[in-house]
Design an enzyme around this catalytic site. Structure first.
Site, PDB file in Angstrom:
ATOM      1  N   ALA A 112      48.917  39.200  27.478  1.00 13.54           N
ATOM      2  CA  ALA A 112      49.692  39.026  28.716  1.00 13.54           C
ATOM      3  C   ALA A 112      48.767  38.943  29.922  1.00 13.54           C
ATOM      4  CB  ALA A 112      50.659  40.188  28.888  1.00 13.54           C
ATOM      5  N   ASP A 113      49.060  38.003  30.806  1.00 10.89           N
ATOM      6  CA  ASP A 113      48.316  37.935  32.069  1.00 10.89           C
ATOM      7  C   ASP A 113      49.133  38.633  33.157  1.00 10.89           C
ATOM      8  OD1 ASP A 113      50.351  36.144  32.542  1.00 10.89           O
ATOM      9  OD2 ASP A 113      49.074  34.374  32.711  1.00 10.89           O
TER      10      ASP A 113
END
Lengths: 139, 123
Positions: free
Chosen positions: A93-94
């Site tokens: 996840a960013d």
């Protein structure tokens, strides 16, 4: 070293016991020692880390629900292992994904997470703990 | 000259909208000079998603959310500071539009709900 000794103040006694002449203390966590004009490296006293850390664990069902939402949000396969210790970054996840996850959790649990609090959420456990805390205050 | 036949309230509202539009354009131009930080961008992203929730209509609500996410993902690769600033300013103006439109849609909300909003399929 010399500057440390110059700016430090001599102590006469500590706990009613005389110190060795030449012992100087610059601050409570750093002690310098000099005997017969010969100086020794200063000893830095570091506080010990806490051995036991209290943690308010979230309910298992909350953690499971958060795991499911994270899986759905990041389009992870059902067999992928997502636990309380899983970090969002490790799951791929960013920063945008993290915001989306928090927003999804808000919708699912009917809560509002403050922006400052949202930035501190990095793991599934963090999210679950915060949700339980917010639900308690809401009730 | 065209507005003479219209009631005075319409003239004032049209004037107000034009003023708001110009103000928005000016503020967007002014804010495009400074490059926004990552925290500011994420804050705008969060604000847009929050504003999208306010739409009573399911389709518009989901469209706004999807459009926001897609736009931010598309602009995530931008590296030129001027392009980032322009995109950020555009996002801020769009946030104002979304907030305004959400209010308008809530005034004319339909009692009918989309089948997609049902918790379980009725058949």
């Amino acid at each position: 070293m010399a500057s440390l000794l110059q700016c430090s103040m001599p102590l006469v006694s500590l706990s009613n016991r005389a110190l060795v002449p030449g012992t100087r203390i610059s601050n409570p966590s750093s002690v310098s020692l000099s005997i017969k004009g010969r100086s020794f490296p200063s000893v830095t006293l570091q506080p010990r880390g806490r051995r036991f850390q209290l943690r308010c664990a979230a309910k298992p069902e909350t953690v499971k629900k958060v795991c499911d939402i994270v899986k759905k949000q990041l389009a992870l396969p059902d067999e992928s292992a997502v636990t309380g210790e899983s970090k969002f970054a490790a799951l791929g996840a960013d920063s945008l994904d993290t915001v989306e996850i928090v927003m999804g959790l808000e919708e699912e649990f009917g809560i509002t997470v403050e922006e400052e609090s949202a930035q501190s959420i990095t793991t599934v456990q963090d999210a679950a703990d915060m949700i339980d805390k917010l639900l308690e205050t809401k009730a | 000259m065209i507005f003479l036949d219209l009631p005075s309230i319409h003239i004032s509202s049209l004037t107000l909208y034009s003023v708001l539009y110009l103000e928005g354009a000016m503020s967007a131009a002014a804010s495009s000079s400074a490059t926004p930080s990552a925290a500011q961008v994420l804050s705008l992203f969060r604000s847009l998603l929050r504003a999208a929730r306010e739409f009573p209509d399911y389709n518009i609500r989901e469209y706004t959310k999807r459009r926001t996410i897609d736009s931010f993902r598309h602009n995530a690769t931008l590296s030129d500071p001027s392009q980032i600033s322009t995109a950020f300013a555009h996002g801020k103006s769009q946030l104002a539009v979304v907030k305004r439109q959400a209010v308008v849609y809530s005034l004319y909300d339909s009692p009918l709900r989309s089948v997609m909003e049902l918790q379980q399929v009725p058949f």
